[in-house]
Each structure stands twice: as structure tokens, then as C-alpha cells.
Design an enzyme around this catalytic site. Structure first.
Site, PDB file in Angstrom:
ATOM      1  N   CYS A  24     -16.521  -2.837  -4.622  1.00 40.51           N
ATOM      2  CA  CYS A  24     -15.562  -3.939  -4.707  1.00 40.51           C
ATOM      3  C   CYS A  24     -15.949  -4.988  -3.672  1.00 40.51           C
ATOM      4  CB  CYS A  24     -14.134  -3.444  -4.522  1.00 40.51           C
ATOM      5  SG  CYS A  24     -13.672  -3.250  -2.818  1.00 40.51           S
ATOM      6  N   ARG A  72      -8.315  -0.894  -7.846  1.00 43.29           N
ATOM      7  CA  ARG A  72      -8.906   0.331  -7.303  1.00 43.29           C
ATOM      8  C   ARG A  72      -7.895   1.426  -7.038  1.00 43.29           C
ATOM      9  NH1 ARG A  72     -10.966   2.568  -3.514  1.00 43.29           N
ATOM     10  NH2 ARG A  72     -13.109   3.268  -3.813  1.00 43.29           N
ATOM     11  N   ARG A 113     -17.092   1.478  -1.137  1.00 40.51           N
ATOM     12  CA  ARG A 113     -15.864   2.232  -1.381  1.00 40.51           C
ATOM     13  C   ARG A 113     -16.029   3.385  -2.371  1.00 40.51           C
ATOM     14  NH1 ARG A 113     -10.840  -1.790  -1.652  1.00 40.51           N
ATOM     15  NH2 ARG A 113      -9.772  -0.048  -0.686  1.00 40.51           N
ATOM     16  N   PRO A 114     -16.846   4.388  -2.020  1.00 34.75           N
ATOM     17  CA  PRO A 114     -16.995   5.556  -2.902  1.00 34.75           C
ATOM     18  C   PRO A 114     -15.715   6.389  -2.923  1.00 34.75           C
ATOM     19  CG  PRO A 114     -18.099   5.946  -0.806  1.00 34.75           C
ATOM     20  CD  PRO A 114     -17.595   4.520  -0.769  1.00 34.75           C
ATOM     21  N   ILE A 115     -15.624   7.356  -3.861  1.00 32.26           N
ATOM     22  CA  ILE A 115     -14.445   8.248  -3.863  1.00 32.26           C
ATOM     23  C   ILE A 115     -14.862   9.705  -3.646  1.00 32.26           C
ATOM     24  CG2 ILE A 115     -12.995   6.726  -5.249  1.00 32.26           C
ATOM     25  CD1 ILE A 115     -13.432   8.783  -7.585  1.00 32.26           C
ATOM     26  N   ASP A 116     -16.048   9.888  -3.037  1.00 27.84           N
ATOM     27  CA  ASP A 116     -16.548  11.253  -2.811  1.00 27.84           C
ATOM     28  C   ASP A 116     -15.559  12.122  -2.020  1.00 27.84           C
ATOM     29  OD1 ASP A 116     -17.180   9.357  -0.772  1.00 27.84           O
ATOM     30  OD2 ASP A 116     -18.471  10.832   0.198  1.00 27.84           O
ATOM     31  N   LEU A 117     -14.859  11.527  -1.061  1.00 25.31           N
ATOM     32  CA  LEU A 117     -13.939  12.326  -0.238  1.00 25.31           C
ATOM     33  C   LEU A 117     -12.700  12.755  -1.028  1.00 25.31           C
ATOM     34  CD1 LEU A 117     -14.142  10.260   3.081  1.00 25.31           C
ATOM     35  CD2 LEU A 117     -15.378  12.358   2.498  1.00 25.31           C
ATOM     36  N   ASN A 142       0.805  -1.223   0.000  1.00 28.27           N
ATOM     37  CA  ASN A 142       0.000   0.000   0.000  1.00 28.27           C
ATOM     38  C   ASN A 142       0.838   1.274   0.000  1.00 28.27           C
ATOM     39  OD1 ASN A 142      -2.261  -1.512  -0.215  1.00 28.27           O
ATOM     40  ND2 ASN A 142      -2.870  -1.364   1.935  1.00 28.27           N
ATOM     41  N   ILE A 171     -14.542  -0.208   9.449  1.00 25.44           N
ATOM     42  CA  ILE A 171     -14.079   0.541   8.266  1.00 25.44           C
ATOM     43  C   ILE A 171     -14.850   0.138   6.998  1.00 25.44           C
ATOM     44  CG2 ILE A 171     -12.050   1.207   6.875  1.00 25.44           C
ATOM     45  CD1 ILE A 171     -11.670   2.063   9.760  1.00 25.44           C
ATOM     46  N   ASP A 183      -7.045  -4.196   7.758  1.00 25.58           N
ATOM     47  CA  ASP A 183      -6.304  -5.166   6.935  1.00 25.58           C
ATOM     48  C   ASP A 183      -5.748  -6.334   7.747  1.00 25.58           C
ATOM     49  OD1 ASP A 183      -6.840  -3.669   4.722  1.00 25.58           O
ATOM     50  OD2 ASP A 183      -4.874  -2.722   4.595  1.00 25.58           O
TER      51      ASP A 183
HETATM   52  N1  EPU Z   1     -14.514   6.295   2.023  1.00 20.76           N
HETATM   53  C1  EPU Z   1     -15.566   7.068   1.603  1.00 20.76           C
HETATM   54  N2  EPU Z   1     -15.344   7.967   0.602  1.00 20.76           N
HETATM   55  C2  EPU Z   1     -14.128   8.117   0.003  1.00 20.76           C
HETATM   56  C3  EPU Z   1     -13.046   7.334   0.452  1.00 20.76           C
HETATM   57  C4  EPU Z   1     -13.265   6.412   1.466  1.00 20.76           C
HETATM   58  O1  EPU Z   1     -16.677   6.945   2.107  1.00 20.76           O
HETATM   59  O2  EPU Z   1     -13.997   8.953  -0.897  1.00 20.76           O
HETATM   60  C5  EPU Z   1     -14.720   5.308   3.096  1.00 20.76           C
HETATM   61  C6  EPU Z   1     -14.468   3.885   2.632  1.00 20.76           C
HETATM   62  O3  EPU Z   1     -15.579   3.330   1.973  1.00 20.76           O
HETATM   63  C7  EPU Z   1     -14.126   3.199   3.921  1.00 20.76           C
HETATM   64  C8  EPU Z   1     -13.382   4.285   4.698  1.00 20.76           C
HETATM   65  O4  EPU Z   1     -13.760   5.526   4.108  1.00 20.76           O
HETATM   66  O5  EPU Z   1     -15.305   2.880   4.600  1.00 20.76           O
HETATM   67  C9  EPU Z   1     -11.875   4.174   4.691  1.00 20.76           C
HETATM   68  O6  EPU Z   1     -11.404   3.946   3.365  1.00 20.76           O
HETATM   69  P1  EPU Z   1      -9.962   4.452   2.877  1.00 20.76           P
HETATM   70  O7  EPU Z   1     -10.176   5.515   1.859  1.00 20.76           O
HETATM   71  O8  EPU Z   1      -9.141   4.779   4.054  1.00 20.76           O
HETATM   72  O9  EPU Z   1      -9.398   3.158   2.167  1.00 20.76           O
HETATM   73  P2  EPU Z   1      -8.587   3.080   0.804  1.00 20.76           P
HETATM   74  O10 EPU Z   1      -7.649   4.213   0.688  1.00 20.76           O
HETATM   75  O11 EPU Z   1      -9.514   2.816  -0.319  1.00 20.76           O
HETATM   76  C10 EPU Z   1      -6.557   1.777   1.813  1.00 20.76           C
HETATM   77  C11 EPU Z   1      -5.869   0.473   1.572  1.00 20.76           C
HETATM   78  C12 EPU Z   1      -6.765  -0.662   2.025  1.00 20.76           C
HETATM   79  C13 EPU Z   1      -7.068  -0.483   3.498  1.00 20.76           C
HETATM   80  C14 EPU Z   1      -7.704   0.894   3.744  1.00 20.76           C
HETATM   81  C15 EPU Z   1      -7.949   1.206   5.197  1.00 20.76           C
HETATM   82  C16 EPU Z   1      -4.497   0.936  -0.361  1.00 20.76           C
HETATM   83  C17 EPU Z   1      -4.216   0.696  -1.801  1.00 20.76           C
HETATM   84  N3  EPU Z   1      -5.574   0.343   0.148  1.00 20.76           N
HETATM   85  O12 EPU Z   1      -7.740   1.749   1.046  1.00 20.76           O
HETATM   86  O13 EPU Z   1      -5.999  -1.855   1.844  1.00 20.76           O
HETATM   87  O14 EPU Z   1      -7.957  -1.480   3.928  1.00 20.76           O
HETATM   88  O15 EPU Z   1      -6.833   1.915   3.212  1.00 20.76           O
HETATM   89  O16 EPU Z   1      -6.774   1.140   5.922  1.00 20.76           O
HETATM   90  O17 EPU Z   1      -3.743   1.630   0.307  1.00 20.76           O
HETATM   91  C18 EPU Z   1      -5.659  -4.165   1.468  1.00 20.76           C
HETATM   92  O18 EPU Z   1      -4.438  -3.921   1.425  1.00 20.76           O
HETATM   93  O19 EPU Z   1      -6.116  -5.334   1.517  1.00 20.76           O
HETATM   94  C19 EPU Z   1      -6.609  -3.043   1.456  1.00 20.76           C
HETATM   95  C20 EPU Z   1      -7.895  -3.188   1.152  1.00 20.76           C
END
Ligand code: EPU
Length: 432
Positions: A123, A99, A128-132, A23, A340, A318
Site C-alpha cells: 500500500c 486493508r 505491509r505483509p500479513i505473515d504475522l 482504528n 514502523i 500515525d
Molecule cells: N507487519 C509485518 N507482518 C505482518 C503485520 C505487520 O511485517 O503480518 C509489519 C508492518 O509492515 C509494519 C509493522 O509490522 O512495519 C507494524 O504494522 P501493524 O500490523 O502494527 O499495522 P496495521 O495493523 O496494519 C494499524 C493501523 C495503522 C497504524 C498501524 C501502526 C488500523 C486499521 N491501522 O495498522 O493506521 O499506522 O497499526 O500503529 O488499525 C492510519 O490510521 O493511518 C493507519 C495506517
């Protein structure tokens, strides 16, 4: 398709090398887009996701040159040169499969003021939206347009000068690792300063900040939840070493625990693993830092735990699936709560097929320890769930076959080699 075959019941013992962090790699690679000079990344893990990200960078016009370390060594060195970008688009076909591809959004706007990235969709572990990501980029000056499943982000033209964000302030309502990374990579080349509040504090974010600083970025508050960035005109090339994979290390620590074994995990950074190591100690596992990493010894019964996942420095989502596998053999009932992701219990029915006693109610799982697990053919739909089945298989009697190995290949470098090196009876078999 390949599967992993395990004949369980062997106590693991020995030294096991930990690779560079997946990551971290997946956010350091897109950072290379921010400069026309080469970024050399050392200790990059050999993983399908790293290869996939390399292909995406190639599609954008960046070259990726891999210096092979010897076949018996782990990791490799990649030099990324994004001299001239030929595209600013991450297409649906790539984002759908990986992703993390959305992490090109921030650096592409930061570099040239424009990016077009497919919306990822859901997924296996949740919506896992990307609104933030989008709100944070908007707050530092990006203009967004949605069309046909894509988001186009641009930096507005001011006084005839286009291509640079203004900078700004954004407070995340929810901690997001990826969104913090994206906005950071966009902010480092903005015209003005930015302040990111309630930022993620994961060690992978610290790694990204350090690499950006090595490339000439000005960042304060690293490792805290308030990160301040002063935009710079231009970043330059650098050589940077990817941090050790704390989740891989935690997974193998659970392998030592579930087999009543003793492993020295080398090359890890113990400081990044606080919550995981404390939870192991609470479960009765001995944890001792060594000169090269950490030694994990399980020489008594495992105690049950009550754990809730949380952003760093809390207990990592994780690690949830791997701890659940371990706790299926604890003496008593454990309670795990996943805060999460809404759908991260896909391993539960498969563990149950191996004899585990687990009840899920909403976000909480109660794991009642059983006397033993039995091998079975199983499969999982994501990376960490697949690892939990490997762990169960290592402790189970008889044969376990874990299908859909491609999930494991995304995040665990040469898993079967590392585990057989410490006494596991494990092999990859191809069914043609
Ligand atoms: N979220 C939103 N909107 C957004 C972004 C996130 O609602 O725009 C929510 C997500 O749906 C979730 C929470 O916020 O409920 C946290 O998500 P985060 O954005 O922190 O996760 P991520 O960046 O998509 C990374 C890791 C994941 C790990 C998470 C949490 C990478 C490539 N992926 O994902 O790793 O679980 O942080 O620590 O860095 C894995 O390695 O198996 C894996 C899934």
C-alpha cells in the site's frame, strides 16, 4: 473530484469535538461476526472506511442497521447482526481498497472454522505483509492454504467435530496491531486457552478486548504485552461505545499548535495520548486536561523536537506526518525517525513545495524550521500525509488546495466542518 481549499493564516480557537476512533471501529465491527446475536456500536465515526467495512459485513451475510444521530451531531450507532453467515470470503476487490478488511480473518475462523481472505498486497506507506497474522493463527491451530492470491484458513476437524481452533501460544517477533487483533478474535472461541506474547498494547486493542469481554469472552492481561485468552463456546450480543480517536485529537492539537491557537478538544481520553501530548509540551505547547477533554494552547514560538516512532506507548507513526508539518515552523532543526513503515514520507515533497526545508535520508528526516509557509496546490497518497498538508495549509499564507480528499474522508469525520467551526477558512470544492 473534490478538493479542500484553505485560505491560511487564521489562528484557531474554540471547542472541537473528537469522534470515535477509526482504528478501533475497524476492529470492533468484525468482532460482530463472532456471535449470532446483535452487536450495537455507539460513537461510530462517520467515515468512508466504516461504510466500506459495513459493505464487507453485508457481503458476508451480516446486516447493518444505522440509527441516524442528528445531522448536526457527530458519530452514529450501528447494530450489526451476523445471525447466519452466507459467505466466509473477503474478496480481492474489497481488501485491495481497504486493508483493514483482513480483520475478518480471525473472527470468521473463530465463528465457523473457516475463512478465505485475499492477500492485501502493498500500500502507499509500505509493503505491509500479513505473515504475522498467519503465523499467529497457525500457532493457535489454524491450517492455512495459499492459492490464487488468497489465503484459506480452517480449523481442523478432531473426533468428527470441526470448526474450532485448539488455542496455543504465540510470541510476536515484531509488534503488530492488526495481527494481535486478528489472533485475539480467533482465540476467544477456541477449545482451549491461548497466550499471546509481545502483543500490541495500543488503546484500540484494549477497546477490542473490552468489547469482546462484554460479548462474553475471557481475557486477561489487557493493555499489557502478554494477553491470555480462555476460549469460550459461544459469545453473545452486546452494546459497546467506540473509544475516542486519539489520532484525530492529536492531529487537531497540531492544528492549534501550528496556527498559534487555542483549542479545547472535547470527548478525548487524555490517558491514551501520552506520547503525543508530551511531544507537544516539549515543543512549547501548553497542554491542560479539562473536564471534557484537553486544552491545547500555543502562545510562543515552537521548539524543535527529536522524535522516533514506536509501538504504543511510544510516539505513534500515525502522528509523524502531522508533527512534521508543525515542526516546519519550529525555531531550529528537528529530527524525525520513522521505524514502523518504510515509506511514510510521501508528504515531504509536497510540504517542500509549500516552502518547508526537509531532508530525508533513509528512515530519518531533518526538518529545519522556516519563517513561513506559502499556499500551493498539493496532494498526498495516504490519510495522515493528507492531514499534514491540511495543517501546513492552515498556517501558510495564501491559498492551499489539497486534492484527493477521499484519503481524508477515510479517517477524519467532516474535517472542514470541524475546522471552520474553530475559525479556519476552509471549504470543500467539487470540480465536477
Ligand atoms: N507487519 C509485518 N507482518 C505482518 C503485520 C505487520 O511485517 O503480518 C509489519 C508492518 O509492515 C509494519 C509493522 O509490522 O512495519 C507494524 O504494522 P501493524 O500490523 O502494527 O499495522 P496495521 O495493523 O496494519 C494499524 C493501523 C495503522 C497504524 C498501524 C501502526 C488500523 C486499521 N491501522 O495498522 O493506521 O499506522 O497499526 O500503529 O488499525 C492510519 O490510521 O493511518 C493507519 C495506517
Amino acid at each position: 473530484m473534490d478538493r479542500i481549499l484553505i485560505r491560511g493564516g487564521h489562528r484557531l480557537a474554540g471547542r472541537l469535538p473528537i469522534s470515535g476512533a477509526k482504528n478501533a471501529a475497524l476492529t470492533l465491527m468484525p468482532a460482530a461476526l463472532l456471535t449470532d446475536e446483535p452487536l450495537t456500536l455507539r460513537n461510530l465515526p462517520r467515515l468512508a472506511d466504516v461504510d466500506g467495512f459495513g459493505h464487507l459485513l453485508n457481503q458476508l451475510g451480516a446486516s447493518t442497521a444505522v440509527e441516524g444521530t442528528r445531522p448536526d451531531e457527530f458519530g452514529r450507532v450501528m447494530t450489526i447482526r451476523a445471525g447466519r453467515l452466507t459467505s466466509t470470503e473477503a474478496p480481492y476487490d474489497i481488501v485491495r481498497k481497504m486493508r483493514a478488511s483482513i480483520l475478518v480473518l480471525g473472527p470468521l475462523i473463530g465463528r465457523g472454522g473457516e475463512a478465505r481472505v485475499s492477500l492485501p498486497g502493498g500500500c502507499a506507506i509500505g509493503n505491509r505483509p500479513i505473515d504475522l497474522h498467519l503465523k499467529a493463527l497457525e500457532a493457535i491451530g489454524a491450517e492455512l492454504e495459499m492459492a490464487a492470491g488468497y489465503v484459506r484458513a480452517t480449523a481442523p476437524t478432531i473426533n468428527g467435530q470441526g470448526g474450532r481452533l485448539s488455542g496455543g501460544r504465540y510470541r510476536f517477533p515484531v509488534v503488530s496491531v492488526g495481527a494481535t487483533e486478528n489472533v485475539l478474535m480467533a482465540a476467544v472461541t477456541a477449545r482451549g486457552g491461548s497466550c499471546i506474547e509481545n502483543a500490541a498494547r495500543e488503546p484500540e486493542i484494549v477497546d477490542l478486548c473490552r468489547c469482546l469481554i462484554a460479548m462474553g469472552a475471557k481475557i486477561d492481561g489487557i493493555g499489557t504485552d502478554t494477553i491470555e485468552v480462555e476460549g469460550t463456546d459461544r459469545l453473545h450480543g452486546a452494546t459497546y461505545s467506540v473509544m475516542p480517536d486519539r489520532i484525530e485529537a492529536g492531529s487537531y492539537a497540531c492544528a492549534a499548535a501550528i496556527t498559534g491557537g487555542e483549542l479545547e478538544l472535547t470527548g478525548v481520553s487524555v490517558d491514551d495520548m501520552g506520547a503525543t501530548l508530551s511531544a507537544l509540551e516539549e515543543a512549547g505547547v501548553r497542554v491542560e486536561p479539562t473536564r471534557e477533554g484537553v486544552r491545547v494552547t500555543a502562545d510562543g514560538p515552537l521548539r524543535p523536537l527529536t522524535l522516533s516512532t514506536a509501538p504504543y506507548p511510544g510516539f505513534a507513526t500515525d502522528m509523524q506526518a502531522q508533527f512534521m508539518a508543525m515542526l516546519t515552523l519550529a525555531q531550529g532543526a528537528s529530527v524525525l525517525t520513522e521505524t514502523i513503515f518504510e515509506n511514510r514520507y510521501m508528504h515531504v515533497p509536497e510540504l517542500a513545495r509549500m516552502g518547508a526545508d526537509i531532508t530525508v535520508s533513509g528512515r530519518t528526516a531533518v526538518v529545519r524550521g522556516v519563517a513561513g509557509l506559502t499556499g500551493a496546490p498539493v496532494m498526498a497518497t495516504d490519510l495522515r500525509a493528507s492531514m499534514s498538508l491540511i495543517l501546513a495549509g492552515l498556517a501558510a499564507t495564501g491559498e492551499t488546495s489539497v486534492a484527493r480528499v477521499y484519503h481524508l474522508d477515510r479517517g477524519y469525520e467532516r474535517l472542514e466542518e470541524k475546522l471552520s467551526g474553530v475559525g479556519a477558512d476552509i471549504e470543500r470544492v467539487s470540480d465536477g
